[in-house]
Design a protein around this motif. Structure first.
Motif, short mmCIF file in Angstrom:
data_model
loop_
_atom_site.label_atom_id
_atom_site.label_comp_id
_atom_site.label_asym_id
_atom_site.label_seq_id
_atom_site.Cartn_x
_atom_site.Cartn_y
_atom_site.Cartn_z
N UNK A 117 29.49 36.07 48.63
CA UNK A 117 30.95 36.08 48.54
C UNK A 117 31.39 36.96 47.37
N UNK A 118 32.44 37.75 47.60
CA UNK A 118 32.91 38.65 46.55
C UNK A 118 34.44 38.54 46.45
N UNK A 119 34.93 38.44 45.20
CA UNK A 119 36.38 38.36 44.99
C UNK A 119 36.86 39.61 44.25
N UNK A 120 38.11 39.58 43.81
CA UNK A 120 38.72 40.76 43.18
C UNK A 120 38.05 41.15 41.88
N UNK A 121 37.30 40.26 41.27
CA UNK A 121 36.59 40.57 40.03
C UNK A 121 35.19 41.10 40.28
N UNK A 122 34.81 41.19 41.54
CA UNK A 122 33.47 41.65 41.86
C UNK A 122 33.30 43.14 41.64
N UNK A 123 32.07 43.63 41.77
CA UNK A 123 31.82 45.05 41.55
C UNK A 123 32.44 45.90 42.66
#
Length: 262
Positions: A117-123
């Motif tokens: 799972x990836x959010x807006x703070x992810x790379x």
């Protein structure tokens, strides 16, 4: 309130039509004279404008707005990855008298596959042209909110339509889709709530695997389903989280599950 839409295509045209029904004064651009009547029909004031990547046309009507929505596809292809960032550079140079706010339609393709799972703070992919554009806009003096949209679907865009009878090796990969109606209502929510200076992932909260979506599409439309083959090696994937959007805007998706898109 005056709204300008740069790019009245598959998303921009119905977005402008919807906002016009809500009482907004909408101006929108098209690159071809033949499309002008379609804009006028839905109460969008048309402007003929081209970015090649320099601007061809009169920007004055577009600049006279409270909100500028940038919805032009990157169109890398033959023009190359540098083309869209150059378009935005020319645009920003022309916005010296603009005093409004900006919504930019970006894409979740800026994220690498993380197998999670990836959010807006992810790379993000540092050399991705949309990342360059996002940085250019965020460094500008205008309040801006960026919408990183998943695969835009709905109406004539049905995911399984493009794989009728074909062989698919990614059947077990989760999808990151969003219905066009949800994108339109999310844009409206941002303006109504004055939610500026944000980056939002605009993706359905549910992520069925590709196989389930395509098979349901085939069943709904009486198409020949794809043939799903198991890949020789595990495939990389990403699951894009829209939790931030739902929390900050108190937004409930009209179409939370791509299997049930209409």
């Amino acid at each position: 309130m005056k709204i300008s839409i740069l790019g009245c295509g598959w998303l921009g045209l119905p977005l402008g039509a919807f906002l016009a029904t809500k009482g907004y004064i909408v101006t929108g651009t098209t690159t071809t004279p033949e499309k002008i009547p379609a804009l006028q029909e839905v109460r969008i004031q048309p402007v003929l404008l081209n970015f090649k990547p320099e601007i061809e046309g009169d920007l004055s009507a577009l600049i006279d707005a409270d909100v500028l929505i940038i919805s032009i596809p990157p169109r890398a292809g033959k023009q190359g990855d540098a083309f869209h960032p150059q378009q935005i550079k020319y645009l920003l140079k022309s916005l010296t008298s603009f005093q409004g706010r900006i919504i930019y339609i970006s894409s979740t393709s800026v994220y690498p596959d993380t197998n999670g799972i990836i959010d807006e703070n992810g790379p993000v992919i540092s050399d991705h042209p949309l990342v360059e554009v996002e940085n250019l806009l965020q460094q500008s003096p205008f309040p801006i909110t960026i919408l990183r949209c998943g695969g835009l679907m709905g109406y004539d865009r049905i995911a399984g339509k493009y794989f009728i009878g074909k062989t698919v090796h990614t059947g077990d990969v989760p999808v990151n889709f969003v219905h066009r109606d949800d994108v339109i209502h999310i844009v409206e929510s941002i303006m109504e709530q004055n939610s500026w200076g944000e980056v939002f992932n605009v993706v359905c909260p549910e992520h069925p695997i590709r196989r389930d979506v395509y098979e349901q599409n085939a069943k709904d439309h009486h198409w020949q389903p794809p043939v799903f083959e198991v890949p020789k090696e595990p495939l990389s994937f990403k699951i894009i989280s829209s939790e931030k959007l739902q929390r900050i805007l108190s937004y409930s998706f009209r179409f939370p599950n791509p299997i049930h898109f209409k």
